[in-house]
Design a protein around this motif. Sequence first.
Motif, PDB file in Angstrom:
ATOM      1  N   LYS A 138      17.499  94.361  34.125  1.00 44.75           N
ATOM      2  CA  LYS A 138      18.879  93.951  34.411  1.00 44.75           C
ATOM      3  C   LYS A 138      19.875  95.014  33.943  1.00 44.75           C
ATOM      4  CE  LYS A 138      18.472  90.694  30.524  1.00 44.75           C
ATOM      5  NZ  LYS A 138      17.006  90.519  30.550  1.00 44.75           N
ATOM      6  N   PHE A 173      18.422  87.329  34.160  1.00 42.73           N
ATOM      7  CA  PHE A 173      19.682  86.800  33.667  1.00 42.73           C
ATOM      8  C   PHE A 173      19.679  86.911  32.140  1.00 42.73           C
ATOM      9  CE2 PHE A 173      19.760  83.385  37.272  1.00 42.73           C
ATOM     10  CZ  PHE A 173      20.046  84.373  38.208  1.00 42.73           C
ATOM     11  N   ASN A 177      24.081  86.676  36.381  1.00 44.71           N
ATOM     12  CA  ASN A 177      23.704  85.726  37.431  1.00 44.71           C
ATOM     13  C   ASN A 177      24.599  85.830  38.661  1.00 44.71           C
ATOM     14  OD1 ASN A 177      26.029  84.266  36.784  1.00 44.71           O
ATOM     15  ND2 ASN A 177      24.913  82.543  35.847  1.00 44.71           N
ATOM     16  N   SER A 206      19.649  90.762  40.421  1.00 46.01           N
ATOM     17  CA  SER A 206      19.171  89.611  39.654  1.00 46.01           C
ATOM     18  C   SER A 206      19.031  88.379  40.531  1.00 46.01           C
ATOM     19  CB  SER A 206      20.131  89.323  38.498  1.00 46.01           C
ATOM     20  OG  SER A 206      20.154  90.380  37.571  1.00 46.01           O
TER      21      SER A 206
END
Length: 697
Positions: free
Chosen positions: A53, A590, A596, A601
């Motif tokens: 991420k 996340f 989110n 993601s």
Amino acid sequence: MNAQAPSRTIRSVCPHDCPSVCALDVDILPDGKVGRVRGAKDDPYTAGVICEKVARYAERIHHAERLTHPMRRVGPKGAGQWERITWDEALDEIATRFLAIETEHGAEAIWPYFYAGTMGHVQRDGIERLRATRGYSHQYDTICTGLSWPGYIAGTGLLGGVNPEQMAESDCVVIWGTNAVNTQINVMTHATRARKSRGAKIVVIDIYRTTTMDQADLALILRPGTDGALAVATMHILLRDNLADRDYMRKYTDFSPEFESHLQARTPQWASEITGLSVDEIEAFARLVGENKKSFFRLGYGFSRQRNGATSVHAALSIPAMTGAWQYRGGGAFHSNSGTWGLDKSRLEGTFLQKGAPRALDMSEVGPILTGDANALQGGGPVRAMIVQNTNPASVCPEQNRVREGFMRDDLFLVVHEQFLTETAELADIVLPATMFLEHNDYYTRGGHTRVLYGPAVVDRPGECWSNHELINALAIRLGETDPVFFTKDREVVADTFARSGYPALEEVEETGYVDRERPDDVARFAKGFNWEDGRYRFAPNWQEVADRKGYRWVCDPAIMPKFADHWAVNEVVTEALPFKLATSPARTFLNSSFNQTPGSLKREGEPSVFVHPQDAERLGIADGDAVLLGNDRGEVELTARIHTGLSTGVLIAEGLHRNKSHRGGKGINVLTSAIPAAPFGGVPFHDAAVWLKRAQ
């Protein structure tokens, strides 16, 4: 024509709420935008590895939906009707409303609210200056660490432990209650080094088969909330089979005949009935850690998120105290170094400005507080205004229906300083655009390691974004404050904090990017004794001393706490009406509600779903991909069923905090979690909810 300037690489720090706080190398492109983000190879803990991420951070910082200008609500709350305003207009309105509330209802009616959306101390904790100088209600921090930290301190007396790099020197690495591949990828870096160089065994203990468990030599899948039973049964076996280090315990612990007698009834057969593990699995685990004295226990947060979380952490931590693993490099335990930084944040937080002794409202009880619960309000009046930074309570807090009800009050004035229009921002009266970590200066501490790192401002902020530090100072000045601390720059606060704390000068730190606060190895391993006055690890914890040491407050009768390390059966009970236990575990891409909204993601995580054991699914007529409803007396949520063999029957796992609007029905998973503070000192049992499950019609 001049040739375009080449890309440059700068050193920075991941700001997010993760123990690793990775050192980053960030490419800044010729147009000033962020390019590739990767882990710093010369940082011994990050070791060039970061989570996926953060590797895609350009998606987040340059996202088209970032907030870039102040807005005022012009329609009903939550209706999404806004008008653009200037910063001056926003600050004037906030100051006017706050001053009126102070005059009519008292300063305690205003509640600044924040958490760890950034782990940078200047941008995260500066809101405390505003709280102190105005006498606003304080915040009792419980939501993340309220259960795990007391459990750890109860044994050792200090929130600190063995340098986690020493996992690479271990003969057995126990990863307990954390899905490190999802949440702390660097743990796996050092654990796998031990496997490759020493043939070390990796044990993973969790409540379902995770991506971390896929890499384990021994994988133990427990029923939720039964970690304490595994721990005390393990100690029973260590004593039974002469694998306990009695000499070590005699010198460095409070081990007693009474505790040994207590453990005699905690047999592997007893624990098997509670945990769902086989007797052979429990025996194998005890033998592995008993025979490998250089066993490293990496204790995560996940298994603390039960009503018995504090006692479970203490029980698991007690195993290396019984084996004497702390004596050896590569042995012992680690949870967090957050008790070891030695920082003087008095100017940053404005403690010298404190007016009065305001109430401290439990941040986890935001729903009960805003809906008028007298106990949650500490006997005081209603909260009439809030300013929120670094968190998204309308998504991340328990009892989401109640949280939303509170935020929807017409008599609540809500200011939200954010990077995106989150669920909380959608309910605000004033929304203000916030910077991201590459757009301001700050320093960061590693709960999961030993370094304090500096992250400079290196890219231009979009639109009219302001840092948290700038907003707090400007608002305080609008409210009439004149102390020089409210006229500082963020870099000046970093320098001042370092100087007050006896750290090297900021200019020196800037050269390397960090201050190493590693304690001497024998001190970190408690080789000369633990951090209680008598120097002994406590199998029989004194919870009142834990409270005194950390400023915790009791939420239960102290008399109900177990005397010794033990399994404490106080979790939400499954019933005929609520036959399943639900855990809301972290997703890989996340981080709470951060990320989110980023495309990468969202693509990986898909729609909000719940893992269901195939036997439970068959019994209820549920097929993979079916829409299902989960519910209890707090509400209900619609998800997509995913059949999963790697969990116990009667257990449901919902990974990740998807946006509320991503759920059919618009309600997120925290509708189902409880805001009742967990013993002994508060905290949210996010992984301890009893629910029903049925196929959606």
